[in-house]
Design an enzyme around this catalytic site. Structure first.
Site, PDB file in Angstrom:
ATOM      1  N   ASP A  13       0.804  -1.223   0.000  1.00 47.31           N
ATOM      2  CA  ASP A  13       0.000   0.000   0.000  1.00 47.31           C
ATOM      3  C   ASP A  13       0.837   1.274   0.000  1.00 47.31           C
ATOM      4  OD1 ASP A  13      -2.238  -1.649   0.104  1.00 47.31           O
ATOM      5  OD2 ASP A  13      -2.325  -1.598   2.292  1.00 47.31           O
ATOM      6  N   GLY A  15       1.500   2.990  -2.538  1.00 49.38           N
ATOM      7  CA  GLY A  15       1.072   3.889  -3.615  1.00 49.38           C
ATOM      8  C   GLY A  15       1.629   3.429  -4.963  1.00 49.38           C
ATOM      9  N   LYS A  16       1.897   2.118  -5.063  1.00 47.99           N
ATOM     10  CA  LYS A  16       2.440   1.571  -6.323  1.00 47.99           C
ATOM     11  C   LYS A  16       1.491   1.835  -7.487  1.00 47.99           C
ATOM     12  CE  LYS A  16       2.498  -2.446  -4.329  1.00 47.99           C
ATOM     13  NZ  LYS A  16       2.190  -2.048  -2.944  1.00 47.99           N
ATOM     14  N   GLY A  17       0.174   1.631  -7.223  1.00 47.28           N
ATOM     15  CA  GLY A  17      -0.823   1.814  -8.286  1.00 47.28           C
ATOM     16  C   GLY A  17      -0.767   3.201  -8.867  1.00 47.28           C
ATOM     17  N   HIS A  41      -4.676  -1.797  -5.782  1.00 50.04           N
ATOM     18  CA  HIS A  41      -3.926  -0.627  -6.223  1.00 50.04           C
ATOM     19  C   HIS A  41      -4.905   0.477  -6.619  1.00 50.04           C
ATOM     20  CE1 HIS A  41      -0.314  -3.455  -7.248  1.00 50.04           C
ATOM     21  NE2 HIS A  41      -0.649  -3.469  -5.975  1.00 50.04           N
ATOM     22  N   THR A 239       3.164 -12.367   2.675  1.00 52.60           N
ATOM     23  CA  THR A 239       2.262 -12.981   1.707  1.00 52.60           C
ATOM     24  C   THR A 239       2.973 -14.210   1.119  1.00 52.60           C
ATOM     25  OG1 THR A 239       0.783 -12.575  -0.156  1.00 52.60           O
ATOM     26  CG2 THR A 239       2.977 -11.525  -0.262  1.00 52.60           C
TER      27      THR A 239
END
Ligand code: GDP
Ligand code: IMO
Ligand code: MG
Length: 429
Positions: A13, A15-17, A41, A239
């Site tokens: 989270d 802010g890759k998107g 994202h 993950t």
């Protein structure tokens, strides 16, 4: 540069998107190489919000090709819903997406097992997204998985699926005390999946190799983050895939020499969803204030994100394991009004100071952050489009982070919208 990977440097989270959407303007192909719909994202374009989980974050630009590589695990029902939503809200070319034959399918029994195991684990739960990602990767590794490739011959797919469901039901009933899953219902759903997704199936490795040979620009979109990586993260609170840049090769079928630059994404502070160690975590009113200001609630599950200060030990670690060229710093605007701002420059562990990660990831559980304080700023910075338009203290904070991380800051993000960005160096330029 023509081939660039974007990866998370923290616990997801970051802010890759937003950054992938921004850079996608200059790319031809945008490719996901690991993870599944546990990723969320968020893209904000002209005030309109989109949350992409499986479709690469290049989909909002016309004339880009989006690729879902072999290293991903794909819930086909979720993918179809996402494609339909995007089609409704944006015109998409019929061939905008290519899905690897070799990507593994996430089935309802994966979700059921994920959720029941978490419920059973009680206080020891990992806090997964509950989308069946771990169980799907387990099946991949134990060679019990089914891939989109299997869908081509539906009869043999049905036979394999029935055998697998019988095994899963034995486990669900005996161990997890759950209800059995109906193979017939899954098969019915898979007929529709086959009809809808077959047109997208592609030898994506070959497609990408040809695109590179033709001089096209490729943007690799990492999901999750370095500290959630199955090998290098805070195991077991991670993950089930490798999320670092090197996963881009195995997860697409390209060789290591094909990647020219890795851009790591980091928030100007730190967050994590789910359980596990978090040395710079902030508790109390300040965490609540930053959570509100940064809207730090998981986009996949709505859970409140845990909040912490920027951690330079993690940044240096991420720079090393990802071979990072530069850092994109996001959500700087959220720190407006915070004074002083703390940065973790090292850890104290067993009486010793560590500038890099202490040996053994268990050390993260008890390592104490050593903080440095920097003065804050009060001016709103959301309209800044160059470093020069930022208050001097914000510039000093960015400079200090670059210095501590040991790499340049290529991008600074000052708001959720695509436009709210300071691009210092565009990797595709
Ligand atoms: P990802 O999983 O790494 O793509 O990140 P998410 O989209 O899950 O979470 C990042 C959140 O921060 C999203 O809601 C974004 O819209 C938002 N965001 C990204 N960059 C900025 C920024 O610079 N400022 C603010 N205020 N929000 C941002
Ligand atoms: P993006 O790509 C934040 C976390 C979960 C949980 C752990 C294991 O949006 O940054 P899983 O469902 O993967 O088995 O859950 O990993 N997690 C994420 N946290 N952002 C993500 O993705 C995440 N993907 C997994 O919260 O702690
Ligand atoms: Mg996310």
């Amino acid at each position: 540069m023509k081939t660039v990977a974007v990866v998370g440097t923290q616990w997801g989270d970051e802010g890759k998107g937003k950054i992938v959407d921004l850079l996608a303007a200059d790319a031809d192909v945008i490719v996901r190489f690991q993870g599944g719909n546990n990723a969320a994202h968020t893209l904000v374009v002209d005030g309109e919000k989109f949350v992409l989980r499986l479709v690469p974050a290049g989909a909002l630009h016309p004339n880009k090709t989006c690729v879902i590589g072999n290293g991903t695990v794909v819930d086909p029902i979720a993918l179809i819903a996402e494609i339909d939503d995007l089609k409704k809200r944006r015109g998409l070319r019929g061939d905008f997406l290519k899905l690897s034959y070799e990507a593994h399918i996430v089935f309802p029994y994966h979700r059921a097992i994920d959720r029941m195991r978490e419920a059973r684990a009680g206080k020891r739960a990992i806090g997964t997204t509950g989308f069946g990602i771990g169980p799907a990767y387990e099946d991949k590794m134990s060679r019990a998985g089914l891939r989109f490739d299997d869908l081509v011959n539906f009869k043999s797919f049905a036979d394999k699926l029935k055998r697998t469901v019988a095994d899963k039901n034995a486990y669900l009933k005996a161990v997890l005390k759950g209800k059995p899953i109906s193979a017939t219902e899954i098969l019915e759903a898979m007929r529709r999946v086959r009809r809808r997704l077959m047109p997208y199936l592609c030898d994506t490795g070959e497609f990408l190799a040809e695109a590179i040979a033709a001089g096209k620009r490729i943007l690799f979109e990492g999901a999750h983050g370095t500290m959630l990586d199955i090998d290098h993260g805070t195991y077991p609170f991670v993950t089930s895939s490798n999320c670092i840049a090197s996963a881009a090769f195995g997860g697409t079928g390209l060789g290591p020499g094909t990647l020219e630059a890795v851009l790591g994404i980091s928030k100007a502070y730190t967050t994590r969803v789910g359980a596990g160690p978090f040395p710079t975590e902030i508790k109390g009113w300040l965490a609540d204030a930053l959570r509100e200001e940064g809207v730090e609630f998981g986009s996949a599950t709505g859970r409140p994100r845990r909040i912490g200060w920027f951690d330079a030990v993690l940044a240096r670690f991420a720079a090393r394991v990802n071979g990072m060229w530069a850092l994109a710093l996001t959500k700087l605007d959220v720190l407006t009004g915070i004074d002083p701002i703390r940065i973790c420059v090292a850890y104290q562990y067993k009486g010793k100071r560590y500038e890099t990660m202490p040996p053994g990831r268990h050390a993260m559980e008890t390592a104490k952050p050593i903080f440095e304080e920097m003065p804050g700023w009060t001016e709103a910075i959301g309209e800044a489009r160059s470093l020069g338009q930022l208050p001097a203290n914000a510039r000093a904070y960015i400079e200090r982070i670059g210095e501590l991380a040991g790499i340049p800051i290529a991008i600074v993000s000052v708001g959720a919208d695509r436009a709210a960005t300071i691009v210092v160096t565009n990797p595709f330029a």
